[in-house]
Design a protein around this motif. Structure first.
Motif, PDB file in Angstrom:
ATOM      1  N   ASP A 190     -92.135   6.381  89.829  1.00  0.00           N
ATOM      2  CA  ASP A 190     -92.115   5.171  90.654  1.00  0.00           C
ATOM      3  C   ASP A 190     -92.773   5.423  92.010  1.00  0.00           C
ATOM      4  O   ASP A 190     -93.499   4.578  92.541  1.00  0.00           O
ATOM      5  CB  ASP A 190     -90.671   4.703  90.831  1.00  0.00           C
ATOM      6  CG  ASP A 190     -90.579   3.331  91.466  1.00  0.00           C
ATOM      7  OD1 ASP A 190     -91.457   2.492  91.178  1.00  0.00           O
ATOM      8  OD2 ASP A 190     -89.635   3.092  92.245  1.00  0.00           O
ATOM      9  N   ALA A 191     -92.552   6.611  92.550  1.00  0.00           N
ATOM     10  CA  ALA A 191     -93.124   6.956  93.854  1.00  0.00           C
ATOM     11  C   ALA A 191     -94.634   7.165  93.781  1.00  0.00           C
ATOM     12  O   ALA A 191     -95.337   7.036  94.793  1.00  0.00           O
ATOM     13  CB  ALA A 191     -92.443   8.217  94.396  1.00  0.00           C
ATOM     14  N   LEU A 192     -95.142   7.477  92.580  1.00  0.00           N
ATOM     15  CA  LEU A 192     -96.574   7.779  92.414  1.00  0.00           C
ATOM     16  C   LEU A 192     -97.377   6.615  91.841  1.00  0.00           C
ATOM     17  O   LEU A 192     -98.607   6.659  91.830  1.00  0.00           O
ATOM     18  CB  LEU A 192     -96.734   8.993  91.481  1.00  0.00           C
ATOM     19  CG  LEU A 192     -96.145  10.319  91.962  1.00  0.00           C
ATOM     20  CD1 LEU A 192     -96.218  11.353  90.838  1.00  0.00           C
ATOM     21  CD2 LEU A 192     -96.864  10.823  93.204  1.00  0.00           C
ATOM     22  N   ASN A 193     -96.684   5.597  91.361  1.00  0.00           N
ATOM     23  CA  ASN A 193     -97.340   4.515  90.631  1.00  0.00           C
ATOM     24  C   ASN A 193     -98.099   3.577  91.574  1.00  0.00           C
ATOM     25  O   ASN A 193     -97.514   2.673  92.164  1.00  0.00           O
ATOM     26  CB  ASN A 193     -96.294   3.730  89.828  1.00  0.00           C
ATOM     27  CG  ASN A 193     -96.917   2.659  88.965  1.00  0.00           C
ATOM     28  OD1 ASN A 193     -98.105   2.702  88.648  1.00  0.00           O
ATOM     29  ND2 ASN A 193     -96.102   1.685  88.575  1.00  0.00           N
ATOM     30  N   ARG A 194     -99.388   3.783  91.689  1.00  0.00           N
ATOM     31  CA  ARG A 194    -100.226   2.970  92.575  1.00  0.00           C
ATOM     32  C   ARG A 194    -101.395   2.317  91.838  1.00  0.00           C
ATOM     33  O   ARG A 194    -102.130   1.545  92.429  1.00  0.00           O
ATOM     34  CB  ARG A 194    -100.763   3.831  93.718  1.00  0.00           C
ATOM     35  CG  ARG A 194     -99.701   4.395  94.643  1.00  0.00           C
ATOM     36  CD  ARG A 194     -99.001   3.299  95.430  1.00  0.00           C
ATOM     37  NE  ARG A 194     -97.918   3.833  96.256  1.00  0.00           N
ATOM     38  CZ  ARG A 194     -96.661   3.942  95.864  1.00  0.00           C
ATOM     39  NH1 ARG A 194     -96.302   3.533  94.651  1.00  0.00           N
ATOM     40  NH2 ARG A 194     -95.728   4.420  96.673  1.00  0.00           N
ATOM     41  N   GLU A 195    -101.590   2.646  90.570  1.00  0.00           N
ATOM     42  CA  GLU A 195    -102.753   2.147  89.841  1.00  0.00           C
ATOM     43  C   GLU A 195    -102.384   1.336  88.605  1.00  0.00           C
ATOM     44  O   GLU A 195    -103.238   1.051  87.772  1.00  0.00           O
ATOM     45  CB  GLU A 195    -103.662   3.323  89.437  1.00  0.00           C
ATOM     46  CG  GLU A 195    -104.213   4.100  90.625  1.00  0.00           C
ATOM     47  CD  GLU A 195    -105.105   5.246  90.192  1.00  0.00           C
ATOM     48  OE1 GLU A 195    -105.308   5.416  88.968  1.00  0.00           O
ATOM     49  OE2 GLU A 195    -105.587   5.983  91.065  1.00  0.00           O
ATOM     50  N   GLY A 196    -101.112   0.976  88.508  1.00  0.00           N
ATOM     51  CA  GLY A 196    -100.678   0.225  87.335  1.00  0.00           C
ATOM     52  C   GLY A 196     -99.663  -0.838  87.687  1.00  0.00           C
ATOM     53  O   GLY A 196     -99.418  -1.128  88.863  1.00  0.00           O
ATOM     54  N   ALA A 197     -99.054  -1.413  86.662  1.00  0.00           N
ATOM     55  CA  ALA A 197     -98.029  -2.435  86.845  1.00  0.00           C
ATOM     56  C   ALA A 197     -96.831  -1.847  87.592  1.00  0.00           C
ATOM     57  O   ALA A 197     -96.455  -0.693  87.392  1.00  0.00           O
ATOM     58  CB  ALA A 197     -97.593  -2.981  85.485  1.00  0.00           C
ATOM     59  N   ASP A 198     -96.244  -2.649  88.446  1.00  0.00           N
ATOM     60  CA  ASP A 198     -95.087  -2.253  89.245  1.00  0.00           C
ATOM     61  C   ASP A 198     -93.891  -1.977  88.332  1.00  0.00           C
ATOM     62  O   ASP A 198     -93.670  -2.680  87.347  1.00  0.00           O
ATOM     63  CB  ASP A 198     -94.766  -3.401  90.215  1.00  0.00           C
ATOM     64  CG  ASP A 198     -93.819  -3.005  91.325  1.00  0.00           C
ATOM     65  OD1 ASP A 198     -93.668  -1.801  91.592  1.00  0.00           O
ATOM     66  OD2 ASP A 198     -93.231  -3.917  91.941  1.00  0.00           O
ATOM     67  N   PHE A 199     -93.100  -0.947  88.647  1.00  0.00           N
ATOM     68  CA  PHE A 199     -91.877  -0.660  87.895  1.00  0.00           C
ATOM     69  C   PHE A 199     -90.709  -1.454  88.481  1.00  0.00           C
ATOM     70  O   PHE A 199     -90.536  -1.519  89.700  1.00  0.00           O
ATOM     71  CB  PHE A 199     -91.542   0.829  87.933  1.00  0.00           C
ATOM     72  CG  PHE A 199     -92.493   1.700  87.161  1.00  0.00           C
ATOM     73  CD1 PHE A 199     -93.018   1.299  85.945  1.00  0.00           C
ATOM     74  CD2 PHE A 199     -92.875   2.950  87.664  1.00  0.00           C
ATOM     75  CE1 PHE A 199     -93.893   2.098  85.239  1.00  0.00           C
ATOM     76  CE2 PHE A 199     -93.756   3.755  86.959  1.00  0.00           C
ATOM     77  CZ  PHE A 199     -94.261   3.341  85.752  1.00  0.00           C
ATOM     78  N   LEU A 200     -89.891  -2.038  87.601  1.00  0.00           N
ATOM     79  CA  LEU A 200     -88.794  -2.907  88.022  1.00  0.00           C
ATOM     80  C   LEU A 200     -87.418  -2.304  87.790  1.00  0.00           C
ATOM     81  O   LEU A 200     -86.411  -2.997  87.923  1.00  0.00           O
ATOM     82  CB  LEU A 200     -88.887  -4.242  87.277  1.00  0.00           C
ATOM     83  CG  LEU A 200     -90.134  -5.077  87.541  1.00  0.00           C
ATOM     84  CD1 LEU A 200     -90.149  -6.298  86.631  1.00  0.00           C
ATOM     85  CD2 LEU A 200     -90.208  -5.495  89.005  1.00  0.00           C
TER      86      LEU A 200
END
Length: 399
Positions: free
Chosen positions: A117-127
């Motif tokens: 979650d902390a690294l996810n910058r290039e895809g769909a947002d985690f909910l």
């Protein structure tokens, strides 16, 4: 240097209808303005929608994988690749979903989620995490691994919930011993309780609903309908969901799990306010057909992808879909004769409301997250924007 992104020459889908040839401004990851006129902003990055639809991003509240990966592979690569894969098809936010498994594997998934979650910058947002299982009826296991299916264990689920603040949803069978107490505990911890893989009858569903089981997971799939017991007929979960006006449902609109007549029936009775579109996608989404795995590569089930769906090798049951959210919207329109606006609502505003995130997602409204997808009449995705960040573009927009 302007921090604005300007989308112009688009048909903007708003809560009040389509704003033709409108302009939408994005600033600091949020929607700053929506207007029927051109808005002049110096040095803004401009995106010409070229007459296409500018829509709220699609929210997938039940997804296991895609792009050759499953969340239960328990690697950062899996989480980030799945998020990036689904963004290419219009998903701007998704809820990583687990399968029935050993407690230790689930705890690992929760830990990896936090890192990803902390690294996810290039895809769909985690909910947040959706735990699907292991508290299911064996008779309705579907493609869930029977080795891990069991009754609710208070010591176990309390340990799991204490391990992560990111658990937002948990699916279980309400008729099992201890499930009512489990539902009460979920509600106390602000976790959405959902009914799934169940042979419950109406009376059991009523009791579960009263303690917080307000949502039906992959409606119709692995779920009881009318049954006969000693000559008497009983209503099942399907009839219960129809009778309970406020119960929400989610449907896999891959064109395989549910035929057109059932899609039309669900739409007629539950409507757009109580129906969310989901992919329930496994690792085969966005991949060629052929052999695959449901769940982790370590101990997942062998499956075969054919005819646009994942199946158990003996073809006795589906094993999750390989759908993407653009396909859900397209199929809902084509198979159920639903309007574009209603189909988009069921893929955006409705899941946002079910997940209680409607204050920031689900609609193109000033002040909400700039989660936006641009597509043509056939719902072919042109651009996907997550919190103001262009994560996918056919034409590689420079930001």
């Amino acid at each position: 240097m302007s921090n604005y992104i300007k989308i112009f020459n688009g048909n903007i889908i708003t809560p009040n209808g389509v704003l033709n040839d409108g302009t939408l401004l994005i600033s600091d990851g949020e929607i700053a303005e929506i207007s029927a006129r051109n808005i002049e902003v110096a040095n803004a990055v401009e995106i010409d929608a070229q007459g296409k639809y500018v829509s709220p991003g699609f929210i997938d509240m039940h997804v296991h994988g895609g792009g050759g990966h499953d969340f239960m592979d328990n690697t950062l690569e899996a989480f980030l690749t799945i998020a990036k894969t689904h963004a290419q098809y219009g998903t701007t936010a998704l809820m990583p979903t687990t399968l029935s498994c050993e407690k230790e594997d689930l705890l690992t998934t929760l830990a990896i989620y936090e890192q990803a979650d902390a690294l996810n910058r290039e895809g769909a947002d985690f909910l947040g995490i959706h735990i699907e299982g292991p508290y299911f009826a064996m008779s309705q296991k579907g493609a869930q691994d029977p080795r891990y299916i069991r009754n609710p264990n208070p010591a176990e689920y309390k340990e799991i919930l204490a391990a992560s603040k990111h658990i937002k949803r948990w699916s279980a069978a309400p008729e099992l011993p201890g499930t009512i107490e489990f539902g009460q505990f979920l509600k106390q911890n602000n976790v959405l309780a959902a009914i799934a893989h169940t042979d419950a009858i109406y009376e059991e569903v009523v009791k579960a609903y009263e303690v917080g089981f307000t949502h039906a997971t992959h409606f119709y799939s692995c779920m009881s309908g009318v049954s006969r017991r000693y000559a008497y007929r009983y209503a099942g979960v399907i009839e219960s969901a129809y009778l309970m006006d406020d119960m929400t449902v989610e449907i896999i609109v891959d064109g395989v799990h549910l035929p057109a007549p059932l899609l039309k029936l669900i739409y007629k009775i539950k409507g757009t306010e109580h129906t969310a579109l989901i992919t329930d996608a496994m690792r085969g989404a966005g991949m060629p057909e052929g052999p695959s795995k449901l769940g982790s590569y370590k101990d997942g089930l062998d499956v075969i992808i054919e005819d646009g769906v994942a199946k158990l090798p003996d073809r006795t049951a589906f094993a999750g879909s390989v759908a993407t959210t653009d396909r859900l919207v397209r199929n809902m329109m084509a198979l159920a004769d639903v309007s574009l606006l209603d189909a988009v609502k069921m893929a955006s505003a409705t899941p946002a409301k079910i997940l209680n995130i409607q204050d920031r997602k689900g609609e193109l409204v000033k002040g909400k997250d700039a989660d936006i997808v641009i597509f043509d009449e056939e719902i072919n995705i042109d651009t996907t924007i997550v919190k103001g960040n262009v994560v996918y573009s056919k034409e590689k927009i420079a930001i």
